[in-house]
Design an enzyme around this catalytic site. Sequence first.
Site, mmCIF file in Angstrom:
data_model
loop_
_atom_site.group_PDB
_atom_site.id
_atom_site.type_symbol
_atom_site.label_atom_id
_atom_site.label_comp_id
_atom_site.label_asym_id
_atom_site.label_seq_id
_atom_site.Cartn_x
_atom_site.Cartn_y
_atom_site.Cartn_z
ATOM 1 N N TRP A 266 -15.518 -3.600 3.091
ATOM 2 C CA TRP A 266 -14.226 -3.048 2.635
ATOM 3 C C TRP A 266 -13.258 -4.163 2.286
ATOM 4 O O TRP A 266 -12.550 -4.104 1.281
ATOM 5 C CB TRP A 266 -13.635 -2.098 3.693
ATOM 6 C CG TRP A 266 -14.177 -0.708 3.528
ATOM 7 C CD1 TRP A 266 -15.251 -0.172 4.154
ATOM 8 C CD2 TRP A 266 -13.684 0.309 2.626
ATOM 9 N NE1 TRP A 266 -15.475 1.119 3.712
ATOM 10 C CE2 TRP A 266 -14.519 1.434 2.783
ATOM 11 C CE3 TRP A 266 -12.637 0.375 1.725
ATOM 12 C CZ2 TRP A 266 -14.324 2.612 2.056
ATOM 13 C CZ3 TRP A 266 -12.433 1.549 0.993
ATOM 14 C CH2 TRP A 266 -13.272 2.652 1.160
ATOM 15 N N ASN B 28 -25.326 1.623 -2.174
ATOM 16 C CA ASN B 28 -24.422 0.463 -2.174
ATOM 17 C C ASN B 28 -23.556 0.378 -3.429
ATOM 18 O O ASN B 28 -22.353 0.135 -3.350
ATOM 19 C CB ASN B 28 -25.223 -0.827 -2.012
ATOM 20 C CG ASN B 28 -24.321 -2.047 -2.029
ATOM 21 O OD1 ASN B 28 -23.447 -2.193 -1.176
ATOM 22 N ND2 ASN B 28 -24.491 -2.914 -3.015
ATOM 23 N N TRP C 296 0.853 -1.199 0.000
ATOM 24 C CA TRP C 296 0.000 0.000 0.000
ATOM 25 C C TRP C 296 0.884 1.243 0.000
ATOM 26 O O TRP C 296 1.981 1.229 0.559
ATOM 27 C CB TRP C 296 -0.878 0.053 1.259
ATOM 28 C CG TRP C 296 -1.767 -1.134 1.459
ATOM 29 C CD1 TRP C 296 -1.667 -2.065 2.454
ATOM 30 C CD2 TRP C 296 -2.874 -1.525 0.656
ATOM 31 N NE1 TRP C 296 -2.649 -3.013 2.312
ATOM 32 C CE2 TRP C 296 -3.409 -2.712 1.215
ATOM 33 C CE3 TRP C 296 -3.482 -0.999 -0.484
ATOM 34 C CZ2 TRP C 296 -4.507 -3.367 0.684
ATOM 35 C CZ3 TRP C 296 -4.577 -1.659 -1.017
ATOM 36 C CH2 TRP C 296 -5.080 -2.823 -0.443
#
Length: 515
Positions: A420, A379, A344
């Site tokens: 997530w 959503n 990341w």
Amino acid sequence: MRNCRQAIDPHWRIDRIELIDNNNFREWGVLKSSIENREARPALVWFRDDLRIADNPALLTAAQSGRPVVCVFVRDTVSENVRQPGAAQDWMLHHALVELQLRLQTMGAGLVVRRGPSFDAIIDIVRETGAELVHWNRRYSGPEVAIDKAVKARLISSGVETRSFQANLLHEPTKVLTGAGGPYKVYSPFWRALEKLDPPRAPLPAPDTLINCNQNLDSLTISDLGLLPTKPDWAAGLRKTWPAGEKGAMALLQDFLRDGIKGYAGGRDFPAKPNVSRLSPYLRFGMISPFQVWHEAGKAGVPENDLEKFRKEIGWREFAWHLLFHYPDLHWRNFDSRFDSFPWRTQVPELPSWTKGMTGYPIVDAGMRELWQTGYMHNRVRMIVASFLIKHMMVDWRIGEAWFWDTLVDGDPANNSASWQWVAGCGADAAPYFRIFNPVIQGEKFDPDGKYVRRFVPELSALPDRYLHKPWEAPVEVMRAAGIKPGETYPNPLVDHAKARDRALQAFESLKRAV
Ligand code: FAD
């Protein structure tokens, strides 16, 4: 309103005893004295994520005990590992508590509000009231389960009975296990397993009345809890959007069953269509129960595929809670540990472009602004913005999860973490990591006439549909006619989609090497 004194009204007591045992006078004497005691000693109801009076087995059972009822809410910001609700959840919680208190008052009781550690607060109230029975509806996240177990053990050792109930999930996570006895990690077999169980029970009625016993107990006011924003008051948009409490939840459900559920299976993916229920914040705080939603939907007389799709989404909620129950670290630990070494980006100076809805991708920006203004996001758009953060910006999913947690009124310990992780590709039954949403195609497909984008990104509203999801392709004169100055009135794209996609795929290749 009945109070403690009226609760030991002798006529009422004799009726009860005659009902239990009409002829046996010896027995009558024993019962009489034990009931005298019992009546004088209240039953406590500990409210948590179940802020409703209907279909609340803890409250109903306490009311049916015939004892005075003490209703309690504890704001626990101190117990170890309990995740604190985000600011938008706190706003929702404040209004849910206000409504609950009003409803309890109309039924004859009140709501005692304390700060915790929950353990200390509950033990204190039991001691102060002399309660002999404590009721609650079960919760399922690790630290809270641990608190409940500790409270239960302590109360039992002091001779106080505890009664806990299933109220917030259709099925207990301990009861839905694979053939090998472990938790499910894939949704479809989980759902099939649910289908084989007994159907969810019918919702329970609200008690008609409660016997009050809390006049002299110390209580904070709900405002004392400081759940509302002060300066700046960012909640103005929320007030317009969310009707308060249990009544608000029922009204939303009825609106949805009248106007939204028909066509749900296809329409739920289109953020401008009225085909979603918006019940998530109410389910989050238990202002409505999944049993009520399940059964009311069943009575709506809608096409079978719409009903089944809707119930399957309730099933996704069950699945997320099932995961959180069995994997309590879900909100920070990668479900797939290969992601532990994922590269990341650690410095992300452009993160505010995402949080503020200024990425230059209209569907992403509309979603992030919807979230900021209303505390909710559709959503489909949640999936798009999450994918954009993780895959286009290469940001750790936990950063996005934390932003949602703070800004969503429905921020849900299980749904948020599981979703997530699902988008990132590291979750249970996750989307494959190489599926990278193209925000332009997503926008064109699910907001074809731009109604959603125009609502939340009004500076683009005069742009013709064909450019709305990719303004950078619009000729200069079209932009000028629409009053848009690229890079000034609306940002240029933060990243180039094709390049970002390649970068993400390369990074995800490292996972294969990590096997
Ligand atoms: P409807 O379509 O009307 O569905 C009814 C109910 O089913 C919802 O209220 C919800 O309880 C449940 N449900 C629907 N979709 C899902 C789903 N995909 N996963 C789990 N349950 C679902 N939902 C939350 O409640 N809280 C969150 O914090 C949350 N964070 C999310 C984060 C991301 C990145 C994503 C992709 C999804 C997240 N969801 C979350 C799931 C889903 O987006 C919301 O439940 C849904 O948008 C709520 O809107 P609704 O009530 O109108 O849904």
